[in-house]
Design an enzyme around this catalytic site. Sequence first.
Site, PDB file in Angstrom:
ATOM      1  N   ARG A  27       7.980  -6.660  20.565  1.00  0.00           N
ATOM      2  CA  ARG A  27       7.247  -5.291  20.161  1.00  0.00           C
ATOM      3  C   ARG A  27       6.396  -5.071  21.474  1.00  0.00           C
ATOM      4  O   ARG A  27       5.411  -5.671  21.570  1.00  0.00           O
ATOM      5  CB  ARG A  27       6.783  -5.012  19.281  1.00  0.00           C
ATOM      6  CG  ARG A  27       7.712  -4.991  17.790  1.00  0.00           C
ATOM      7  CD  ARG A  27       6.962  -5.095  16.567  1.00  0.00           C
ATOM      8  NE  ARG A  27       7.994  -5.346  15.501  1.00  0.00           N
ATOM      9  CZ  ARG A  27       7.757  -5.312  14.287  1.00  0.00           C
ATOM     10  NH1 ARG A  27       6.587  -4.650  13.727  1.00  0.00           N
ATOM     11  NH2 ARG A  27       8.584  -5.552  13.354  1.00  0.00           N
ATOM     12  N   SER A 121       9.862  -1.125  13.966  1.00  0.00           N
ATOM     13  CA  SER A 121       9.528  -0.963  12.471  1.00  0.00           C
ATOM     14  C   SER A 121       8.367  -0.001  12.337  1.00  0.00           C
ATOM     15  O   SER A 121       8.603   1.218  12.366  1.00  0.00           O
ATOM     16  CB  SER A 121       8.912  -2.468  11.994  1.00  0.00           C
ATOM     17  OG  SER A 121       8.822  -2.299  10.609  1.00  0.00           O
ATOM     18  N   HIS A 122       7.212  -0.253  11.711  1.00  0.00           N
ATOM     19  CA  HIS A 122       6.202   0.697  11.305  1.00  0.00           C
ATOM     20  C   HIS A 122       5.196   1.094  12.494  1.00  0.00           C
ATOM     21  O   HIS A 122       4.355   2.081  12.427  1.00  0.00           O
ATOM     22  CB  HIS A 122       5.395   0.108  10.191  1.00  0.00           C
ATOM     23  CG  HIS A 122       4.646  -1.044  10.469  1.00  0.00           C
ATOM     24  ND1 HIS A 122       5.379  -2.198  10.573  1.00  0.00           N
ATOM     25  CD2 HIS A 122       3.275  -1.343  10.979  1.00  0.00           C
ATOM     26  CE1 HIS A 122       4.577  -3.147  11.117  1.00  0.00           C
ATOM     27  NE2 HIS A 122       3.279  -2.651  11.369  1.00  0.00           N
ATOM     28  N   ASP A 288       9.352   2.772   5.724  1.00  0.00           N
ATOM     29  CA  ASP A 288       8.768   2.581   6.886  1.00  0.00           C
ATOM     30  C   ASP A 288      10.006   2.970   8.055  1.00  0.00           C
ATOM     31  O   ASP A 288      10.987   3.450   7.670  1.00  0.00           O
ATOM     32  CB  ASP A 288       8.113   1.339   7.302  1.00  0.00           C
ATOM     33  CG  ASP A 288       9.321   0.350   7.519  1.00  0.00           C
ATOM     34  OD1 ASP A 288      10.283   0.459   7.003  1.00  0.00           O
ATOM     35  OD2 ASP A 288       8.917  -0.973   8.161  1.00  0.00           O
ATOM     36  N   ASP A 290      12.069   1.563  10.091  1.00  0.00           N
ATOM     37  CA  ASP A 290      13.345   0.904  10.145  1.00  0.00           C
ATOM     38  C   ASP A 290      13.849   0.818   8.841  1.00  0.00           C
ATOM     39  O   ASP A 290      14.890   0.020   8.485  1.00  0.00           O
ATOM     40  CB  ASP A 290      13.252  -0.217  10.721  1.00  0.00           C
ATOM     41  CG  ASP A 290      12.226  -1.385  10.272  1.00  0.00           C
ATOM     42  OD1 ASP A 290      11.173  -1.078   9.722  1.00  0.00           O
ATOM     43  OD2 ASP A 290      12.677  -2.652  10.445  1.00  0.00           O
ATOM     44  N   ASP A 292      12.521  -1.013   6.143  1.00  0.00           N
ATOM     45  CA  ASP A 292      12.837  -2.416   5.508  1.00  0.00           C
ATOM     46  C   ASP A 292      11.523  -2.317   4.319  1.00  0.00           C
ATOM     47  O   ASP A 292      11.580  -3.079   3.682  1.00  0.00           O
ATOM     48  CB  ASP A 292      13.114  -3.462   6.328  1.00  0.00           C
ATOM     49  CG  ASP A 292      11.574  -3.786   7.221  1.00  0.00           C
ATOM     50  OD1 ASP A 292      10.999  -2.697   7.520  1.00  0.00           O
ATOM     51  OD2 ASP A 292      11.862  -4.828   8.036  1.00  0.00           O
ATOM     52  N   ARG A 293      10.495  -1.465   4.754  1.00  0.00           N
ATOM     53  CA  ARG A 293       9.684  -1.557   3.797  1.00  0.00           C
ATOM     54  C   ARG A 293       9.555  -0.576   2.722  1.00  0.00           C
ATOM     55  O   ARG A 293      10.183   0.376   2.733  1.00  0.00           O
ATOM     56  CB  ARG A 293       8.122  -1.105   4.456  1.00  0.00           C
ATOM     57  CG  ARG A 293       7.791  -2.218   5.535  1.00  0.00           C
ATOM     58  CD  ARG A 293       6.535  -2.045   6.168  1.00  0.00           C
ATOM     59  NE  ARG A 293       6.220  -3.170   7.239  1.00  0.00           N
ATOM     60  CZ  ARG A 293       5.039  -3.579   7.516  1.00  0.00           C
ATOM     61  NH1 ARG A 293       3.991  -2.733   6.970  1.00  0.00           N
ATOM     62  NH2 ARG A 293       4.819  -4.573   8.191  1.00  0.00           N
ATOM     63  N   THR A 357       3.744 -15.798   6.675  1.00  0.00           N
ATOM     64  CA  THR A 357       4.310 -14.291   6.776  1.00  0.00           C
ATOM     65  C   THR A 357       5.225 -14.084   7.576  1.00  0.00           C
ATOM     66  O   THR A 357       5.456 -14.752   8.917  1.00  0.00           O
ATOM     67  CB  THR A 357       2.793 -13.738   7.461  1.00  0.00           C
ATOM     68  OG1 THR A 357       1.943 -13.881   6.406  1.00  0.00           O
ATOM     69  CG2 THR A 357       3.035 -12.175   7.555  1.00  0.00           C
ATOM     70  N   GLU A 376       6.656  -9.667  -0.085  1.00  0.00           N
ATOM     71  CA  GLU A 376       5.446 -10.048   0.816  1.00  0.00           C
ATOM     72  C   GLU A 376       4.254  -8.766   0.617  1.00  0.00           C
ATOM     73  O   GLU A 376       4.956  -7.483   0.264  1.00  0.00           O
ATOM     74  CB  GLU A 376       5.744  -9.662   2.535  1.00  0.00           C
ATOM     75  CG  GLU A 376       6.395 -10.742   2.957  1.00  0.00           C
ATOM     76  CD  GLU A 376       6.783 -10.649   4.363  1.00  0.00           C
ATOM     77  OE1 GLU A 376       5.747 -11.441   5.006  1.00  0.00           O
ATOM     78  OE2 GLU A 376       7.320 -10.040   4.961  1.00  0.00           O
ATOM     79  N   SER A 378       3.017  -6.978   2.380  1.00  0.00           N
ATOM     80  CA  SER A 378       2.906  -5.762   3.223  1.00  0.00           C
ATOM     81  C   SER A 378       4.113  -4.926   2.979  1.00  0.00           C
ATOM     82  O   SER A 378       4.738  -4.285   4.098  1.00  0.00           O
ATOM     83  CB  SER A 378       3.139  -6.594   4.708  1.00  0.00           C
ATOM     84  OG  SER A 378       4.090  -7.392   4.501  1.00  0.00           O
ATOM     85  N   LYS A 389      14.046  -7.623   4.091  1.00  0.00           N
ATOM     86  CA  LYS A 389      13.536  -7.025   3.140  1.00  0.00           C
ATOM     87  C   LYS A 389      14.278  -5.380   3.068  1.00  0.00           C
ATOM     88  O   LYS A 389      14.738  -5.056   4.051  1.00  0.00           O
ATOM     89  CB  LYS A 389      11.916  -6.851   3.188  1.00  0.00           C
ATOM     90  CG  LYS A 389      11.513  -6.254   4.599  1.00  0.00           C
ATOM     91  CD  LYS A 389       9.885  -6.627   4.526  1.00  0.00           C
ATOM     92  CE  LYS A 389       9.257  -5.825   5.970  1.00  0.00           C
ATOM     93  NZ  LYS A 389       9.171  -6.681   6.877  1.00  0.00           N
TER      94      LYS A 389
HETATM   95  C1  VG1 Z   1       3.395  -7.819   9.196  1.00  0.00           C
HETATM   96  C2  VG1 Z   1       3.282  -8.054   7.889  1.00  0.00           C
HETATM   97  C3  VG1 Z   1       4.507  -9.080   7.590  1.00  0.00           C
HETATM   98  C4  VG1 Z   1       5.778  -8.622   7.762  1.00  0.00           C
HETATM   99  C5  VG1 Z   1       5.847  -8.009   9.480  1.00  0.00           C
HETATM  100  C6  VG1 Z   1       7.171  -7.406   9.677  1.00  0.00           C
HETATM  101  O1  VG1 Z   1       3.208  -8.887  10.109  1.00  0.00           O
HETATM  102  O2  VG1 Z   1       1.953  -8.465   7.509  1.00  0.00           O
HETATM  103  O3  VG1 Z   1       4.276  -9.507   6.298  1.00  0.00           O
HETATM  104  O4  VG1 Z   1       6.811  -9.374   7.686  1.00  0.00           O
HETATM  105  O5  VG1 Z   1       4.719  -7.315   9.579  1.00  0.00           O
HETATM  106  O6  VG1 Z   1       7.468  -6.242   8.921  1.00  0.00           O
HETATM  107  P1  VG1 Z   1       1.967  -9.101  10.838  1.00  0.00           P
HETATM  108  O7  VG1 Z   1       2.247 -10.221  11.875  1.00  0.00           O
HETATM  109  O8  VG1 Z   1       1.580  -7.943  11.775  1.00  0.00           O
HETATM  110  O9  VG1 Z   1       0.866  -9.346   9.932  1.00  0.00           O
HETATM  111  V1  VG1 Z   1       8.153  -4.765   9.749  1.00  0.00           V
HETATM  112  O10 VG1 Z   1       8.349  -3.844   8.413  1.00  0.00           O
HETATM  113  O11 VG1 Z   1       7.019  -4.246  10.873  1.00  0.00           O
HETATM  114  O12 VG1 Z   1       9.229  -5.528  10.472  1.00  0.00           O
HETATM  115 CO    CO Z   2       9.822  -2.477   9.064  1.00  0.00          CO
END
Ligand code: VG1
Ligand code: CO
Length: 568
Positions: A27, A121-122, A288, A290, A292-293, A357, A376, A378, A389
């Site tokens: 990213r 993602s988010h 979110d 994409d 998955d959340r 994580t 998770e 998150s 997810k």
């Molecule tokens: C974050 C979350 C983690 C999740 C990841 C991807 O990672 O804490 O639990 O799996 O995002 O989610 P980090 O390293 O920023 O804590 V997503 O929906 O951004 O693909």
């Molecule tokens: Co996501």
Amino acid sequence: MSSDSLTVRTVPTTPFAGQKPGTSGLRKRVVVFQQEHYTENFIQAIFTAMPAPGPRGATLVVGGDGRFLMRDVVQKIIRIGAGNGIARFIVGQDGILSTPAASALIRKRGADAGGIILTASHNPGGPLNDFGIKYNTRNGGPAPEAVTDAIHAAASAIAEYHEAELGGDLDLGAIGSHRVAPGCDVEIVDSVADYVELTRSIFDFDLIRRFREQTPAFSLLFDGLNGVTGPYARRIFVDELGFAASSLTQCTPLEDFGGSHPDPNLTYAAQLVERVRAGRVSLGAASDGDGDRNMVLSHDWFVTPSDSVAVIAHYATRCIPYFRRHGVSGLARSMPTSCAIDRVAAAHALPVFEVPTGWKFFGNLMDAGRLSICGEESFGTGSDHIREKDGIWAVVAWLNIVAWVSEEKLKAQGASPGEFVSVHDIMRDFFSIYGRNYFTRYDYEEVDAAAAEQMVDALRASGPGLVGQTIGGFTVASVDDFSYTDPVDGSVSRNQGLRVIFADTSRIIFRLSGTGSEGATIRIYIERYDAEQCDQDAQVALKPLVDAALEISRLAQYTGRQEPTVIT
Ligand code: VG1
Ligand code: CO
């Protein structure tokens, strides 16, 4: 180079520093991906590092969350993929595939080269924000660390990439199979259809429809945050389950997510939270960028993701057809996620796994048939129906549970028709059985990276000395840096988060995010169990531990931050 009459150009290039996938793919800012050869290099590295059988003659799924730059990159993947021997691409219409839909498609179509998912993602989108590229393997899940390390190594040593000459861009809107070169086809598929079919096979749609018809007082509000989930939500909640179109908000995918942060939490989905409270909505939900959340709440209760997965696990085999058919073999959570699900596992005599994580750590356990439901903290919840997810899955799971519990109660206690058991009631019941694991997470976003590193290094050094000390009334029992040995392949992942565990099982965890694109994000996770008092405000219940965390880490001194960016 030329094979049959497919013409492949070999383009010389040089490596870029930092093409290292983080928690979930590479990213970076859009402008970084727009540098000449930057995106091509990383795509070539994926094909170079692709596990057996490799790209030649294989099938690859391609799609993403619709953010700015995505369509250009889909075209690049087709050209470079064809140049590396991919025989068949399966691409979502207009390049659109939610992350869970991509995972489902890889599995359903047996895509032996896996898939490339274009999303950050988010993280916000648009020309000035983020883009991302993630590789998923043939089981449909995010590539494990061995593969992401190999991609990084290939990107760091790259000298050329291979690009097929296909004569112009492909029309990504045209559903159907298109021969783009000898021995190479691109199949454009409906982005939603297979996912809807899968979701229908998992949940009790008849029950949910019946419940909706008989319970006019029950209301749903789903917020797509202008991300990819909109079209999926429309087909499932409106067309299939019969909720009114007004149950959806921000459900048209936009390239820049409308300029907002497509992250379903109390801070970034504040508009939804406000509408749910003001409108006394029974079930509010968001996903979110994409898809998955998920976030689940009601007008009078916010369900923390750690509780949500535990509730789903508690009810799964009773009311969700997929688990009635397959049973539940095991449960799991990421390390910082609260231990609520551990209590459900203990009560049901199920194994429970604690992984680092990132969703990639659940895949091996699922493939080995040892894990059915996991989550998770998150806002990630899911099961072994796919290897990602799944935001909509979690929301439909809650609808299925609310409908089932309400019907059961009606049968057992002769409640009046039209009444329902609320989200808050379901949580109260759950806490009365298991007690409550109070949980909160503090995020400090875009702090100075060096300061964050220094803080973590200092904690790592001072941590062992804390054992036996009492801080804010809590006695430290152990301090460690979480390390995980995968029970299936034996691979070891170290330095996955500093844990301070207290004698009463309370925990404070410190971690640096692996998904940001600018500076560092410090996450502090706080948890305390209470068997008796389950109706306190979480921030009040956890205040002494939050203070202890700030004291132990000296966060304010290191970062200059007095307040977190986001509290969950
Ligand atoms: C974050 C979350 C983690 C999740 C990841 C991807 O990672 O804490 O639990 O799996 O995002 O989610 P980090 O390293 O920023 O804590 V997503 O929906 O951004 O693909
Ligand atoms: Co996501």
